[in-house]
Design a protein around this motif. Structure first.
Motif, mmCIF file in Angstrom:
data_model
loop_
_atom_site.group_PDB
_atom_site.id
_atom_site.type_symbol
_atom_site.label_atom_id
_atom_site.label_comp_id
_atom_site.label_asym_id
_atom_site.label_seq_id
_atom_site.Cartn_x
_atom_site.Cartn_y
_atom_site.Cartn_z
ATOM 1 N N ALA A 163 0.822 -1.210 0.000
ATOM 2 C CA ALA A 163 0.000 0.000 0.000
ATOM 3 C C ALA A 163 0.857 1.263 0.000
ATOM 4 O O ALA A 163 0.528 2.245 -0.676
ATOM 5 C CB ALA A 163 -0.927 -0.009 1.214
ATOM 6 N N ILE A 164 1.966 1.242 0.733
ATOM 7 C CA ILE A 164 2.892 2.387 0.733
ATOM 8 C C ILE A 164 3.475 2.573 -0.662
ATOM 9 O O ILE A 164 3.507 3.685 -1.208
ATOM 10 C CB ILE A 164 4.025 2.172 1.756
ATOM 11 C CG1 ILE A 164 3.470 2.196 3.189
ATOM 12 C CG2 ILE A 164 5.110 3.245 1.594
ATOM 13 C CD1 ILE A 164 4.484 1.786 4.248
ATOM 14 N N ARG A 165 3.956 1.486 -1.242
ATOM 15 C CA ARG A 165 4.614 1.562 -2.541
ATOM 16 C C ARG A 165 3.625 1.871 -3.670
ATOM 17 O O ARG A 165 3.987 2.510 -4.662
ATOM 18 C CB ARG A 165 5.378 0.265 -2.804
ATOM 19 C CG ARG A 165 6.584 0.094 -1.885
ATOM 20 C CD ARG A 165 7.326 -1.207 -2.107
ATOM 21 N NE ARG A 165 6.639 -2.358 -1.556
ATOM 22 C CZ ARG A 165 6.093 -3.326 -2.266
ATOM 23 N NH1 ARG A 165 6.158 -3.294 -3.600
ATOM 24 N NH2 ARG A 165 5.479 -4.342 -1.683
ATOM 25 N N TYR A 166 2.392 1.437 -3.532
ATOM 26 C CA TYR A 166 1.373 1.727 -4.539
ATOM 27 C C TYR A 166 1.074 3.224 -4.573
ATOM 28 O O TYR A 166 0.963 3.818 -5.657
ATOM 29 C CB TYR A 166 0.110 0.940 -4.218
ATOM 30 C CG TYR A 166 -0.954 0.991 -5.294
ATOM 31 C CD1 TYR A 166 -0.790 0.305 -6.493
ATOM 32 C CD2 TYR A 166 -2.123 1.717 -5.105
ATOM 33 C CE1 TYR A 166 -1.760 0.334 -7.476
ATOM 34 C CE2 TYR A 166 -3.102 1.759 -6.085
ATOM 35 C CZ TYR A 166 -2.921 1.060 -7.269
ATOM 36 O OH TYR A 166 -3.893 1.113 -8.250
ATOM 37 N N LEU A 167 0.964 3.820 -3.399
ATOM 38 C CA LEU A 167 0.765 5.276 -3.337
ATOM 39 C C LEU A 167 1.912 6.005 -4.020
ATOM 40 O O LEU A 167 1.706 6.968 -4.779
ATOM 41 C CB LEU A 167 0.645 5.730 -1.882
ATOM 42 C CG LEU A 167 -0.717 5.567 -1.209
ATOM 43 C CD1 LEU A 167 -0.581 5.818 0.293
ATOM 44 C CD2 LEU A 167 -1.736 6.532 -1.811
ATOM 45 N N ALA A 168 3.121 5.565 -3.732
ATOM 46 C CA ALA A 168 4.287 6.206 -4.345
ATOM 47 C C ALA A 168 4.261 6.046 -5.861
ATOM 48 O O ALA A 168 4.562 6.979 -6.606
ATOM 49 C CB ALA A 168 5.567 5.604 -3.771
ATOM 50 N N ALA A 169 3.889 4.861 -6.340
ATOM 51 C CA ALA A 169 3.867 4.615 -7.785
ATOM 52 C C ALA A 169 2.841 5.499 -8.484
ATOM 53 O O ALA A 169 3.094 6.009 -9.587
ATOM 54 C CB ALA A 169 3.564 3.140 -8.051
ATOM 55 N N LEU A 170 1.690 5.708 -7.853
ATOM 56 C CA LEU A 170 0.646 6.524 -8.476
ATOM 57 C C LEU A 170 1.078 7.976 -8.653
ATOM 58 O O LEU A 170 0.549 8.678 -9.522
ATOM 59 C CB LEU A 170 -0.634 6.464 -7.641
ATOM 60 C CG LEU A 170 -1.371 5.120 -7.627
ATOM 61 C CD1 LEU A 170 -2.587 5.196 -6.714
ATOM 62 C CD2 LEU A 170 -1.785 4.699 -9.032
ATOM 63 N N SER A 171 2.034 8.413 -7.867
ATOM 64 C CA SER A 171 2.497 9.796 -7.998
ATOM 65 C C SER A 171 3.121 10.056 -9.366
ATOM 66 O O SER A 171 3.212 11.199 -9.811
ATOM 67 C CB SER A 171 3.515 10.124 -6.904
ATOM 68 O OG SER A 171 4.731 9.414 -7.114
ATOM 69 N N VAL A 172 3.527 8.990 -10.058
ATOM 70 C CA VAL A 172 4.149 9.142 -11.367
ATOM 71 C C VAL A 172 3.143 9.651 -12.398
ATOM 72 O O VAL A 172 3.522 10.201 -13.433
ATOM 73 C CB VAL A 172 4.805 7.816 -11.810
ATOM 74 C CG1 VAL A 172 5.447 7.918 -13.186
ATOM 75 C CG2 VAL A 172 5.852 7.392 -10.786
ATOM 76 N N PHE A 173 1.845 9.487 -12.148
ATOM 77 C CA PHE A 173 0.848 10.073 -13.042
ATOM 78 C C PHE A 173 1.063 11.585 -13.165
ATOM 79 O O PHE A 173 0.777 12.179 -14.199
ATOM 80 C CB PHE A 173 -0.557 9.810 -12.498
ATOM 81 C CG PHE A 173 -1.154 8.503 -12.943
ATOM 82 C CD1 PHE A 173 -1.566 8.325 -14.252
ATOM 83 C CD2 PHE A 173 -1.310 7.459 -12.043
ATOM 84 C CE1 PHE A 173 -2.132 7.123 -14.666
ATOM 85 C CE2 PHE A 173 -1.878 6.257 -12.446
ATOM 86 C CZ PHE A 173 -2.288 6.092 -13.764
ATOM 87 N N TRP A 174 1.557 12.190 -12.080
ATOM 88 C CA TRP A 174 1.794 13.634 -12.095
ATOM 89 C C TRP A 174 3.272 13.979 -12.312
ATOM 90 O O TRP A 174 3.592 14.933 -13.003
ATOM 91 C CB TRP A 174 1.312 14.265 -10.785
ATOM 92 C CG TRP A 174 -0.173 14.290 -10.660
ATOM 93 C CD1 TRP A 174 -1.027 15.262 -11.108
ATOM 94 C CD2 TRP A 174 -1.005 13.299 -10.042
ATOM 95 N NE1 TRP A 174 -2.333 14.942 -10.810
ATOM 96 C CE2 TRP A 174 -2.348 13.739 -10.151
ATOM 97 C CE3 TRP A 174 -0.751 12.082 -9.411
ATOM 98 C CZ2 TRP A 174 -3.430 13.025 -9.647
ATOM 99 C CZ3 TRP A 174 -1.822 11.353 -8.916
ATOM 100 C CH2 TRP A 174 -3.140 11.826 -9.035
ATOM 101 N N LEU A 175 4.150 13.183 -11.733
ATOM 102 C CA LEU A 175 5.583 13.490 -11.814
ATOM 103 C C LEU A 175 6.201 13.058 -13.135
ATOM 104 O O LEU A 175 7.257 13.565 -13.528
ATOM 105 C CB LEU A 175 6.330 12.810 -10.665
ATOM 106 C CG LEU A 175 5.922 13.241 -9.254
ATOM 107 C CD1 LEU A 175 6.659 12.399 -8.218
ATOM 108 C CD2 LEU A 175 6.190 14.722 -9.042
ATOM 109 N N MET A 176 5.598 12.100 -13.816
ATOM 110 C CA MET A 176 6.052 11.596 -15.107
ATOM 111 C C MET A 176 7.341 10.786 -15.050
ATOM 112 O O MET A 176 7.841 10.331 -16.078
ATOM 113 C CB MET A 176 6.240 12.746 -16.126
ATOM 114 C CG MET A 176 5.023 13.613 -16.291
ATOM 115 S SD MET A 176 3.585 12.659 -16.818
ATOM 116 C CE MET A 176 2.346 13.966 -16.900
#
Length: 266
Positions: A163-176
């Motif tokens: 769950a921690i790592r999934y949240l971090a991965a989703l940030s790439v939608f914005w960070l690219m």
């Protein structure tokens, strides 16, 4: 029942995928064993100077070291689990394919990561732990119930880790790009999970804070349950609360990302 079989198949696929990396697994076993030896002798020297540090005796400190080496890859404490592939798929735009699948995106990636964790536990984690138990005094329980409670904490720890790592991965939608996020995951994972030093040994207010953060659910809580230093029901509640909260946050962020963000590539 059909959905359950689907996600079970995804988990089995994750297990088989990592089982194919035999050379990497052997190298990982060797690396974890060597680092375990380095940490054990460091801990023994530290506990010789500070007996009872963190409420542990030397046998418990040694147990904590080898459990950490066992769970290091299992829980992808420094990253490198499902989130790595997810970040890449978001960056390249391949995530669009995942979004069109008639499955739950979060559960799909969770199932795959649980399969990965199961292999890493059996293929890379057990050997260093057994090695430690053969050559060093360890505080291991004799009761089956204690091992069963420990197994539950491992499953919950795997969910919290994902769950921690999934949240971090989703940030790439914005960070690219996921490289910076990966570095943050590595630093926070090692420090806040207690890989370097048990969280019980952190002083004052810092110790109070790190012990209630979700990373504590990964190593510190399972270690305390295994060694009889924590009530299993309280440990389960702590881990489950963080698992639910983080998965819910991931679902909200996923919803926001898929509604408002243009996937790279089209």
């Amino acid at each position: 029942m059909g959905s359950a079989r689907l996600y079970l198949a995804v988990a089995v696929g994750g297990f088989r995928r990592y089982a194919s990396y035999r050379v990497a697994t052997v190298a990982g076993v060797f690396t974890n064993t060597v680092f375990g030896l380095i940490l054990v002798y460091t801990y023994l020297a530290l506990w010789e100077e500070r007996p009872g540090l963190g409420g542990y005796d030397q046998a418990q400190a040694v147990t904590y070291v080898w459990l950490g080496q066992c769970l290091y890859a299992t829980l992808a404490i420094q990253g490198g689990g499902a989130e790595k592939d997810l970040m890449e798929r978001i960056r390249t735009g391949e995530i669009a394919v995942d979004l069109y699948r008639p499955v739950d995106l979060q559960l799909w990636w969770l199932a795959g990561d649980v399969g990965r964790a199961a292999f890493q536990m059996l293929g890379r984690g057990v050997v260093p732990f057994v090695f430690g138990s053969l050559f060093f005094p360890m505080a291991l329980p004799a009761e089956v119930a204690a091992w069963a409670a420990f197994a539950v904490t491992l499953l919950l720890a795997a969910v919290v880790s994902f769950a921690i790592r999934y949240l971090a991965a989703l940030s790439v939608f914005w960070l690219m790009d996921g490289r910076g996020v990966g570095q943050v995951l590595m630093i926070t994972g090692v420090f806040f999970s207690g890989m370097v030093l048990p969280l019980n040994a952190f002083p004052g207010g810092l110790g109070d804070v790190v012990r209630v953060l979700p990373w504590a659910a990964q190593l510190q809580v399972p270690a305390d349950v295994l060694m009889g230093e924590a009530d299993p029901l309280g440990a389960f509640a702590f881990q489950a609360a963080w698992a639910v909260a983080l998965l819910a946050a991931g679902r909200l962020l996923q919803s926001a990302a898929t509604r408002r963000v243009v996937v790279q590539g089209g």
